[in-house]
Design an enzyme around this catalytic site. Structure first.
Site, PDB file in Angstrom:
ATOM      1  N   ASP A  71       0.811  -1.222   0.000  1.00  0.00           N
ATOM      2  CA  ASP A  71       0.000   0.000   0.000  1.00  0.00           C
ATOM      3  C   ASP A  71       0.841   1.268   0.000  1.00  0.00           C
ATOM      4  O   ASP A  71       0.408   2.319   0.495  1.00  0.00           O
ATOM      5  CB  ASP A  71      -0.953   0.010   1.208  1.00  0.00           C
ATOM      6  CG  ASP A  71      -1.968  -1.109   1.143  1.00  0.00           C
ATOM      7  OD1 ASP A  71      -2.397  -1.453   0.019  1.00  0.00           O
ATOM      8  OD2 ASP A  71      -2.325  -1.659   2.191  1.00  0.00           O
ATOM      9  N   GLU A  72       2.047   1.204  -0.547  1.00  0.00           N
ATOM     10  CA  GLU A  72       2.932   2.373  -0.589  1.00  0.00           C
ATOM     11  C   GLU A  72       3.251   2.791  -2.016  1.00  0.00           C
ATOM     12  O   GLU A  72       4.119   3.633  -2.239  1.00  0.00           O
ATOM     13  CB  GLU A  72       4.239   2.072   0.169  1.00  0.00           C
ATOM     14  CG  GLU A  72       4.065   1.793   1.654  1.00  0.00           C
ATOM     15  CD  GLU A  72       3.635   3.009   2.437  1.00  0.00           C
ATOM     16  OE1 GLU A  72       3.871   4.135   1.954  1.00  0.00           O
ATOM     17  OE2 GLU A  72       3.052   2.843   3.522  1.00  0.00           O
TER      18      GLU A  72
END
Length: 280
Positions: free
Chosen positions: A223-224
């Site tokens: 999720d980066e």
């Protein structure tokens, strides 16, 4: 046709691109550009009419211009369609929304297939008629084999873009690397503030005033990845966790659809850990 490019910023880029198209009797219909003064990179998207031009000759000729300016670039006919594979788990709202938008012509793509780690009957409420459906169940013990089968399917179907439509499996570093720049995920914007199970319940317990969703490219860092699109909606103390879930579904649907459309229209250019998005 649509031309996208990025390169180190320098004088004369726009002039050279414009002259190149003018000399080949191409008519520019829309042009957007961005000079990132922090990184020294220049980004551009040009839509032009090239009906009378030889598309392959255009690509060959532009290679010379691109090499001189150290460009990363793409050149695609607007009538071409990217092949998209949609991955889903138990939650079907994003899958249903993408299929609907595709059916009415809002998303200009070819669906290469739908892959799910749940059987087809899970999606009885989604009109998947005519679409290839692949059930690839996965457990902790079979994750390696399942990903190998998924990658083989992506290659066999000549998939260009993979969409994780609330696909509740974390892709391995290896598969994430293979799909760099062409795999889009959707999640609630609470991350990293509300990780783990029941994020909307966590948010409710903390009395948040805004909920949202983010669509981003998938990388090995969970999720980066570079963010493509986001949206939010205000809530109040009257909203229950169920209200947040309902409103969250709506945000997730529209954010993912916008992000995918931007990608299908070549509006998204990578800029390190960020993106440049030339919105319409």
């Amino acid at each position: 046709m649509i031309l996208t490019l990025s390169c180190p910023d320098q004088r004369g880029i726009v002039a050279k691109v414009s002259a190149f198209l003018f000399e080949r009797a191409c008519n520019i219909l829309d042009a957007q550009q961005f000079d990132d003064q922090e990184t020294g990179q220049f980004f551009m998207r040009v839509v032009f009419d090239a009906d009378d031009a030889d598309h392959e000759a255009l690509r060959a000729d532009f290679t010379v211009v691109a090499a001189a300016l150290s460009m990363k670039w793409t050149l695609r006919a607007r009538t071409d369609r990217y092949r998209v594979m949609i991955l889903a788990s138990k939650f079907d709202h994003c899958l249903a929304d993408l299929v609907y938008r595709w059916k009415i012509g809002e998303l200009p793509m070819e669906i290469a297939g739908v892959v799910a780690n749940h059987p087809a009957e899970t999606y009885a409420n989604v009109d998947l008629s005519g679409l290839p459906f692949h059930h690839l169940p996965v457990t902790k013990e079979t994750k390696f084999e399942q990903e190998a089968a998924l990658w083989k399917l992506i290659q066999e179907t000549k998939t260009d873009i993979v969409v994780l439509a609330r696909y509740m499996q974390v892709l391995s570093d290896g598969l994430s690397a293979k799909l760099a720049g062409r795999c889009i995920n959707i999640h609630h914007s609470f991350l990293p503030g509300f990780k783990g199970a029941k994020p909307y319940h966590q948010a409710h317990a903390r009395g948040v005033k805004v909920i949202g969703a983010s669509a981003h490219y998938v990388t090995g860092d969970l999720d980066e990845g570079p963010i493509i699109e986001q949206d939010v909606e205000r809530i109040s103390h009257r909203d229950t966790p169920e209200d947040l879930i309902r409103k969250g579904r709506d945000i997730e649907r529209r954010v993912l659809a916008r992000a995918l459309r931007y990608r299908l229209e070549d509006r998204v250019l990578l800029n390190g850990r960020k993106t440049v998005v030339f919105t319409d």
